[in-house]
Design a protein around this motif. Sequence first.
Motif, PDB file in Angstrom:
ATOM      1  N   GLU A 220      45.008  48.009  41.178  1.00 41.85           N
ATOM      2  CA  GLU A 220      44.906  47.167  42.371  1.00 41.85           C
ATOM      3  C   GLU A 220      43.496  46.595  42.510  1.00 41.85           C
ATOM      4  O   GLU A 220      43.310  45.422  42.867  1.00 41.85           O
ATOM      5  N   TYR A 221      42.487  47.405  42.256  1.00 37.33           N
ATOM      6  CA  TYR A 221      41.107  46.925  42.371  1.00 37.33           C
ATOM      7  C   TYR A 221      40.784  45.899  41.294  1.00 37.33           C
ATOM      8  O   TYR A 221      40.051  44.933  41.541  1.00 37.33           O
ATOM      9  N   ARG A 222      41.327  46.090  40.097  1.00 40.52           N
ATOM     10  CA  ARG A 222      41.093  45.086  39.053  1.00 40.52           C
ATOM     11  C   ARG A 222      41.661  43.740  39.474  1.00 40.52           C
ATOM     12  O   ARG A 222      41.050  42.692  39.243  1.00 40.52           O
ATOM     13  N   SER A 223      42.834  43.763  40.072  1.00 39.27           N
ATOM     14  CA  SER A 223      43.450  42.516  40.549  1.00 39.27           C
ATOM     15  C   SER A 223      42.594  41.877  41.636  1.00 39.27           C
ATOM     16  O   SER A 223      42.406  40.651  41.671  1.00 39.27           O
ATOM     17  N   ALA A 224      42.057  42.721  42.539  1.00 38.69           N
ATOM     18  CA  ALA A 224      41.227  42.200  43.624  1.00 38.69           C
ATOM     19  C   ALA A 224      39.945  41.576  43.095  1.00 38.69           C
ATOM     20  O   ALA A 224      39.484  40.537  43.596  1.00 38.69           O
ATOM     21  N   LEU A 225      39.355  42.182  42.072  1.00 40.99           N
ATOM     22  CA  LEU A 225      38.100  41.673  41.513  1.00 40.99           C
ATOM     23  C   LEU A 225      38.271  40.308  40.854  1.00 40.99           C
ATOM     24  O   LEU A 225      37.320  39.523  40.776  1.00 40.99           O
ATOM     25  N   HIS A 226      39.479  40.010  40.380  1.00 38.08           N
ATOM     26  CA  HIS A 226      39.720  38.736  39.707  1.00 38.08           C
ATOM     27  C   HIS A 226      39.576  37.548  40.650  1.00 38.08           C
ATOM     28  O   HIS A 226      39.336  36.418  40.204  1.00 38.08           O
TER      29      HIS A 226
END
Length: 330
Positions: A220-226
Amino acid sequence: MPLPKRSPLDIKALVRALRAGNRAALARAITLIESRRGDHQAGARELVQALLPETGKAIRVGITGSPGVGKSTTIDALGIFLIERGHRVAVLAVDPSSARTGGSILGDKTRMAQLAASDGAYIRPSPASGTLGGVAAKTREAMLLCEAAGFDVVLVETVGIGQSETAVCDMTDFFLALMLPGAGDELQGIKKGVVELADMIAINKADGDNVKRATQAAGEYRSALHILTPRSEHWQPPVVTYSALTGSGIDALWQKILDHRKIMTASGEFATRRREQQVKWMWSMLEQRIMARLRNDGSVRSKVKRIEADVAGGRISPSLAAEHISEMLR
């Protein structure tokens, strides 16, 4: 090398003892720079200036996260990992301050049991004492003193509330944001500013039944960082999982910090950041000096009190009052 039993303001003796790695001297030096006495402040400036050639070589890591995320436990595990590999680790842990006494509420040494018992570590809890965002006013100087005393890794733990993240980010090379598993709930309360500042997000407590939740949270955090613009065009902040309790993933976490330093140094951005931090430090010190004059100059202080009373009584506007006060400093 035993610490010479001289006046606290025998700066040359203190410099020699610090260069020899004397821990008692380091404690005295940090106490000196934290003092508000005028003669101590002058001595502190002389001390830092004399030690400048021995500073700047350490890896400076800022660590933040909400209360309960496991910052101190993480630092304990990471610090022991580094000491076992030959590093000397200094921890500057900024405690929340008691509103009544101004002293530290939490005892960081009790929450870093392994590090506190290690000769390769130095832990300095400092009360925030009302400074911006809970960052001790003298943390930068303390960091330089630790480097001069031979500590090659400096970890700065923030309170994890207020504006401390920005302040710590401005004095360290790598800014690590710790998060807990439970992606759905956690992302609802995500502090966008912290994530934008972070050079890496690490999900703690990835052990036992939490492993799956931690992995999901990382996704989820990887998606948010994008959807966020990274701080550097040369570094895309990674998201890792680890367990401070078991030590699993600590090695990968540290390797990311080393990778970041290598890439930023090669691009020239590491040196640029360090220079910018020095300038920000100068302006921060100037602001503190101006406020100190307002507090300590008797004639100025009495005039400020009268202006405060006029503002409180509605006789003059805050903006006009600020102008009057600024004119006193010319």
